[in-house]
Design a protein around this motif. Structure first.
Motif, mmCIF file in Angstrom:
data_model
loop_
_atom_site.group_PDB
_atom_site.id
_atom_site.type_symbol
_atom_site.label_atom_id
_atom_site.label_comp_id
_atom_site.label_asym_id
_atom_site.label_seq_id
_atom_site.Cartn_x
_atom_site.Cartn_y
_atom_site.Cartn_z
ATOM 1 N N VAL A 187 7.870 -0.704 7.677
ATOM 2 C CA VAL A 187 8.728 -0.998 6.534
ATOM 3 C C VAL A 187 10.024 -0.204 6.575
ATOM 4 O O VAL A 187 11.108 -0.736 6.352
ATOM 5 C CB VAL A 187 7.980 -0.739 5.200
ATOM 6 N N TYR A 188 9.931 1.085 6.860
ATOM 7 C CA TYR A 188 11.106 1.957 6.762
ATOM 8 C C TYR A 188 11.819 2.188 8.088
ATOM 9 O O TYR A 188 12.957 2.636 8.091
ATOM 10 C CB TYR A 188 10.705 3.295 6.133
ATOM 11 N N ASN A 189 11.152 1.902 9.205
ATOM 12 C CA ASN A 189 11.750 2.048 10.522
ATOM 13 C C ASN A 189 12.570 3.340 10.641
ATOM 14 O O ASN A 189 13.773 3.298 10.879
ATOM 15 C CB ASN A 189 12.622 0.823 10.849
ATOM 16 N N PRO A 190 11.934 4.510 10.462
ATOM 17 C CA PRO A 190 12.675 5.763 10.493
ATOM 18 C C PRO A 190 13.231 6.024 11.882
ATOM 19 O O PRO A 190 12.690 5.543 12.875
ATOM 20 C CB PRO A 190 11.628 6.810 10.113
ATOM 21 N N MET B 213 -1.790 3.282 6.473
ATOM 22 C CA MET B 213 -0.629 3.519 5.619
ATOM 23 C C MET B 213 0.552 4.038 6.436
ATOM 24 O O MET B 213 1.686 3.629 6.225
ATOM 25 C CB MET B 213 -0.999 4.524 4.522
ATOM 26 N N HIS B 214 0.286 4.903 7.397
ATOM 27 C CA HIS B 214 1.370 5.434 8.227
ATOM 28 C C HIS B 214 1.995 4.331 9.085
ATOM 29 O O HIS B 214 3.221 4.254 9.217
ATOM 30 C CB HIS B 214 0.852 6.577 9.115
ATOM 31 N N MET C 123 0.811 -1.191 0.000
ATOM 32 C CA MET C 123 0.000 0.000 0.000
ATOM 33 C C MET C 123 0.858 1.259 0.000
ATOM 34 O O MET C 123 0.379 2.338 -0.253
ATOM 35 C CB MET C 123 -0.920 -0.005 1.213
ATOM 36 N N LEU C 124 2.132 1.163 0.275
ATOM 37 C CA LEU C 124 2.961 2.358 0.344
ATOM 38 C C LEU C 124 3.197 3.001 -1.009
ATOM 39 O O LEU C 124 3.528 4.173 -1.085
ATOM 40 C CB LEU C 124 4.303 2.045 1.010
ATOM 41 N N SER C 125 3.014 2.240 -2.068
ATOM 42 C CA SER C 125 3.013 2.895 -3.371
ATOM 43 C C SER C 125 1.665 3.586 -3.506
ATOM 44 O O SER C 125 0.850 3.545 -2.602
ATOM 45 C CB SER C 125 3.209 1.862 -4.476
ATOM 46 N N CYS C 126 1.418 4.176 -4.620
ATOM 47 C CA CYS C 126 0.182 4.920 -4.788
ATOM 48 C C CYS C 126 -1.025 4.001 -4.614
ATOM 49 O O CYS C 126 -1.173 3.022 -5.334
ATOM 50 C CB CYS C 126 0.147 5.585 -6.163
ATOM 51 N N GLY C 127 -1.866 4.319 -3.651
ATOM 52 C CA GLY C 127 -3.069 3.539 -3.405
ATOM 53 C C GLY C 127 -4.317 4.266 -3.841
ATOM 54 O O GLY C 127 -5.406 3.945 -3.393
#
Length: 95
Positions: free
Chosen positions: A87-90, A80-81, A1-5
């Motif tokens: 996924v990115y673990n900022p 999504m957040h 879903m992180l791409s354009c949904g």
């Protein structure tokens, strides 16, 4: 879903409004009370027009995610957040 949904074909506008009656944020479900400012979105598809109300906190989150290059389906911003965080673990920011 992180791409354009995106599941809508067009976005005809967004503007800040002041609530005249009680409603709910279409993202987090919090109350939007009379006198509160909120973002009002209008979007359309081939055979429909829809409106979406977003509290200012969710609107800020949406703009932050867009700045990172992501979009979402209306009503799924928080999902999504959460996926973005997993996924990115900022890195955690501290003030």
């Amino acid at each position: 879903m992180l791409s354009c949904g995106c599941d809508w074909e067009g976005h005809s506008g967004q503007r800040t409004r002041t609530a005249r009656k009680a409603s709910k944020c279409g993202e987090c479900g919090c109350d939007i009370n009379p006198g509160d400012d909120y973002e009002f979105h209008t979007y359309f598809g081939e055979d429909y027009i829809a409106n979406h109300k977003t509290c200012l906190k969710c609107d800020d989150l949406a703009h932050s995610m867009m700045a990172l290059g992501f979009c979402w389906t209306y009503g799924k911003l928080l999902e999504m957040h959460r996926e973005y965080l997993e996924v990115y673990n900022p890195p955690k920011l501290s003030a």
